[in-house]
Structures are given as C-alpha cells and as structure tokens.
Design an enzyme around this catalytic site. Structure first.
Site, short mmCIF file in Angstrom:
data_model
loop_
_atom_site.label_atom_id
_atom_site.label_comp_id
_atom_site.label_asym_id
_atom_site.label_seq_id
_atom_site.Cartn_x
_atom_site.Cartn_y
_atom_site.Cartn_z
N ASN A 48 0.83 -1.21 0.00
CA ASN A 48 0.00 0.00 0.00
C ASN A 48 0.86 1.26 0.00
O ASN A 48 0.38 2.34 0.30
CB ASN A 48 -0.90 0.02 1.23
N HIS A 134 -13.55 -1.34 6.87
CA HIS A 134 -12.41 -2.10 7.38
C HIS A 134 -12.69 -2.70 8.76
O HIS A 134 -13.48 -2.16 9.54
CB HIS A 134 -11.22 -1.14 7.47
N SER A 188 -10.90 -0.71 0.58
CA SER A 188 -9.56 -1.26 0.54
C SER A 188 -9.42 -2.52 -0.29
O SER A 188 -8.34 -2.81 -0.80
CB SER A 188 -9.07 -1.53 1.97
N ASP A 213 -12.85 7.33 6.67
CA ASP A 213 -11.54 6.68 6.73
C ASP A 213 -10.86 6.85 5.37
O ASP A 213 -11.26 6.21 4.39
CB ASP A 213 -11.73 5.20 7.10
N HIS A 216 -6.96 4.83 2.05
CA HIS A 216 -6.48 4.63 0.68
C HIS A 216 -6.73 5.85 -0.20
O HIS A 216 -6.58 5.77 -1.42
CB HIS A 216 -7.12 3.38 0.07
N LYS A 247 0.31 3.89 4.68
CA LYS A 247 0.10 3.57 3.26
C LYS A 247 0.80 4.62 2.42
O LYS A 247 2.02 4.65 2.43
CB LYS A 247 -1.39 3.38 3.04
C1 LIG Z 1 -5.04 -0.37 6.53
C2 LIG Z 1 -6.34 0.21 6.92
C3 LIG Z 1 -6.57 0.63 8.23
C4 LIG Z 1 -5.60 0.36 9.33
O1 LIG Z 1 -4.51 1.17 9.27
P1 LIG Z 1 -3.12 0.65 9.92
O2 LIG Z 1 -2.34 1.87 10.05
O3 LIG Z 1 -2.57 -0.33 8.95
O4 LIG Z 1 -3.48 0.02 11.22
C5 LIG Z 1 -7.75 1.26 8.51
N1 LIG Z 1 -8.70 1.45 7.56
C6 LIG Z 1 -8.52 1.02 6.31
C7 LIG Z 1 -9.59 1.23 5.30
C8 LIG Z 1 -7.35 0.38 5.94
O5 LIG Z 1 -7.20 -0.08 4.71
#
Ligand SMILES: *Cc1c(COP(=O)(O)O)cnc(C)c1O
Length: 398
Positions: A48, A134, A188, A213, A216, A247
């Site tokens: 990512n 997620h 995601s 959130d 991505h 990411k």
């Molecule tokens: C990866 C991800 C997370 C978690 O983030 P980390 O920093 O890896 O714990 C939260 N929400 C989504 C949509 C993700 O893809």
C-alpha cells in the site's frame, strides 16, 4: 499432546480445511517494487506504499534524525512523559497538510478507529456503517456498544432507510443520541469510491456526523492530495477525518484530523492513545517527512506517475478480458470467486516472479476471493507490462 495443544491443532485444521490458512513470509529487503523473499526476487504488486515513500531517502534520513534527536524508544504514553516534540511536529504537519483545525496521531490506523469510535459513542448512540468498512471500524463498533446498523455497500437508499430509523430512535429517546456514519473514501479490497457527496448531504439532512476513513485516499486525491473529501470539496463538512500513516505516507501510525475540540476529546478519552506507549521517534519522524513530501511538488509528480501506471495496467488488463471497477484508484481487484482458485493464481504468479496477494475470507466475503493488485509510483511501465502479460496468460485459467 495436552488438551491445549490438541484444541489448537483442531482449530488450525478447521482453518486449513476452508483454504483459509495463512502464514508469514519473511522479506529480506526493504519495502520496494522488488522484494527479496526466500532468496528470490519478486516483482511486488502487493504493497500500500502507493507513492513509493517507504524506502525513499528522505523518509529514512528523517527517521534517523529523529532517533539521533529523541532516541529509539518513547518511554511512556504521550499523556505521561512520551509526548516528544517530534510527535507534536507530526500532529502539526498533519493538520497543516489536511487544512484542519487540529490533528492527533496514533500508533496505527487500527488503534485510531477503535479509540475514536469508543471516545465518541456509547450504548445510547447509533452507529451506521457501510457493509464493506475495514475491520478496525467493525471492531470499534462492537467495542463502543452503540446500536449498530449496516447499510449495503455504497447504497444511498439503504443508508437513508437506516437514518430514518435512527431519527425514530432519537424521537423516542429521552436523551438525544448521537448518530454517526462511518465510511471509507476508497474501499480497501474493492478499490471503488464512496458516493461522498450524497453521504454528506444525507448526514447533514438527518443531523448525523461522518467519520471518513481515508486510508487509501490520503496522498492520492484532491488538489493538495489531502484525500477524496478534498477532491469533492467536502472536507469542511466531514466531522472526523481519519487515515493511516502506513500507506501512501510511507511510515506507520494513524491519525484523526478535525476541530480542536474533537482532538481534545480524543486526547482525554481515546483509550488506545491514553493507555499505550507513544510511537517511536523514528516512526513519527518518517511520517512527518512523508506528509511533507506528499504536500510538495514532488508529491504531485509521484501521484501523476502513479495514475499513469494505473491507466496503463487497467487498459492492458481490460484488453485481456479482466473486468475492473470503473473508478480511479491504486487498488485493482481481480475477483475470481473460490478461495482455492485465488490461491492457485497467486501461486502461479509467484512462480513467474510476481507477488500479488490472494485476498480471502474474512477480509472479503466467502466465495469472493480475489487477487488484489496495488501499484506504486515507483513501478516502471515495463514492470506493469510484465504483470499485464502474465495476468493475460492466467485469464484463460480462471
Ligand atoms: C489499513 C487500513 C486501516 C488500518 O490502518 P493501519 O495503520 O494499517 O493500522 C484502517 N482502515 C482502512 C480502510 C485500511 O485499509
């Protein structure tokens, strides 16, 4: 074997029977477009690290400087004595980058979502989530105890139904419950986008709040690459802007951006922030450098390169008969259905020197297993061609 070991053995056998067994593969190189896995070099389409920052010199230097200045460990929770200047600099850089009133960084995106939901909602409140959010939001939903409703993925009619139900609860309750919607800007495992404008209109109409959130979306969308909310000119209307530092930003950690009051509530009540040692200085230093690169002209160049590669790969794959989501994101899912089929394809790709992960239940629904291809600004057009060529040959086997 004692009973403990026997029971674990049965548990593992159950996982294997469903083709859901997972194991760790040690990688002997930095996170880059080529990975060294068990002495083999694999072309990496699984990370990512969309803008190719995880192994870039600026982030590595920033991490080393942070270690030199603040040490290896952070000593305690930020509320005790672990709130190092580098953490404050990172929070300020995040707020400036996102154009928000304030920001707070966490040790992971996962810990961010869990803590924010629990800090804002209790059992008298209502949480409405997209079906495909997620695991960290799902787990936070369970833990906070709010009344939970799930709307069908990106289905605005269903969201409106849930909001109307929430209105009724609100009328019936003596106390005025909070109503919070949680959605992702880019999903995601599907790489499709939230219908953000409609979600924001609906939540305002019903007096609800939105946690978005941008795991991505950060770094990839909007004039300043702040995320999808910026691209839709809606950032000022999203109460809780969440993301990860792991990411596109290239380091590790999570964040929330929003008003000063929101951040003060989190500092006081976000349990994963309060009861956990602050992230190490190296992580905070690297993340701050990642944010600054994304905000700069170099960030724009990296994003342009990424989108050009995404366009190239998508048109090649469509030409070879693969069906792809119509929107632009760095996540390209190739849904094949059966878990075992996805595993076989991933194995065949590995034999050709290409690493693409097979994504299975519980990350996605049963029977919707897929290959999840992700691109980085650091890939070359030749590498993308190599992937498309190999995927074309495999299409016949799906
Ligand atoms: C990866 C991800 C997370 C978690 O983030 P980390 O920093 O890896 O714990 C939260 N929400 C989504 C949509 C993700 O893809």
């Amino acid at each position: 074997m004692n009973d403990f070991e026997q029971q674990l053995e049965q548990q593992l056998a159950g996982i294997r029977e469903q083709d859901l067994y997972r194991e760790l593969r040690p990688v002997d190189s930095p996170q880059a477009t080529r990975l060294l896995v068990g002495r083999r070099e694999l072309l990496n389409f699984s990370s990512n690290d969309y803008l190719g920052l995880a192994d870039c010199p600026q982030l590595k230097e920033a991490a080393k400087r942070a270690v030199d200045e603040f040490g290896a460990g952070s000593g305690a929770s930020r509320l005790v004595c672990g709130s190092l200047a580098i953490h404050h600099q990172l929070d300020d850089a995040l707020a400036a980058f996102k154009g928000a009133g304030a920001a707070l960084s966490f040790s992971s995106g996962y810990a961010t979502a869990m803590a924010a939901l629990c800090a804002l909602l209790d059992k008298d409140d209502i949480l409405i989530i997209d079906k495909l959010v997620h695991a960290c939001i799902v787990d936070g939903a369970r833990l906070c105890g709010a009344k939970l409703r799930v709307f069908a993925h990106n289905d605005l009619n269903d969201l409106e139904k849930k909001l109307k139900w929430a209105d009724k609860q609100r009328c019936a309750a003596g106390k005025r419950p909070r109503i919070l919607i949680a959605a992702e800007s880019v999903y995601s495992m599907d790489g499709d986008l939230a219908h953000l404008r409609d979600i924001v209109e609906l939540k305002d109409k019903h007096g609800a709040w939105l946690l978005l959130d941008e795991a991505h979306g950060t770094g990839l969308y909007g004039e300043h690459r702040r995320g999808l909310a910026e691209a839709c000119e809606l950032a000022g209307r999203v109460e809780i802007q969440m993301g990860t530092l792991g990411k596109a930003i290239g380091a590790a950690g999570g964040y929330i951006c929003g008003s000063r009051k929101l951040i003060d509530v989190l500092i006081n009540q976000a349990r994963s922030f309060i009861f956990s040692t602050a992230p190490v200085p190296a992580a905070a230093g690297a993340a701050k450098a990642g944010v600054e690169i994304i905000a700069s002209g170099e960030g724009e160049l990296r994003r342009k390169r990424l989108w050009a590669l995404v366009d190239l790969l998508k048109s090649s794959l469509v030409g070879k008969g693969w069906v792809l989501p119509p929107v632009q994101s760095a996540i390209i899912p190739l849904v094949v259905g059966e878990e075992s089929r996805a595993m076989q394809l991933a194995e065949a790709l590995r034999e050709s020197g290409i690493f693409v992960p097979a994504i299975r239940y519980p990350t996605v629904a049963r029977g919707e297993a897929r290959l999840r291809v992700t691109l980085s600004a650091n890939h070359t057009a030749e590498e993308v061609d190599q992937l498309a060529f190999t995927m074309g040959a495999l299409k016949a086997r799906v």
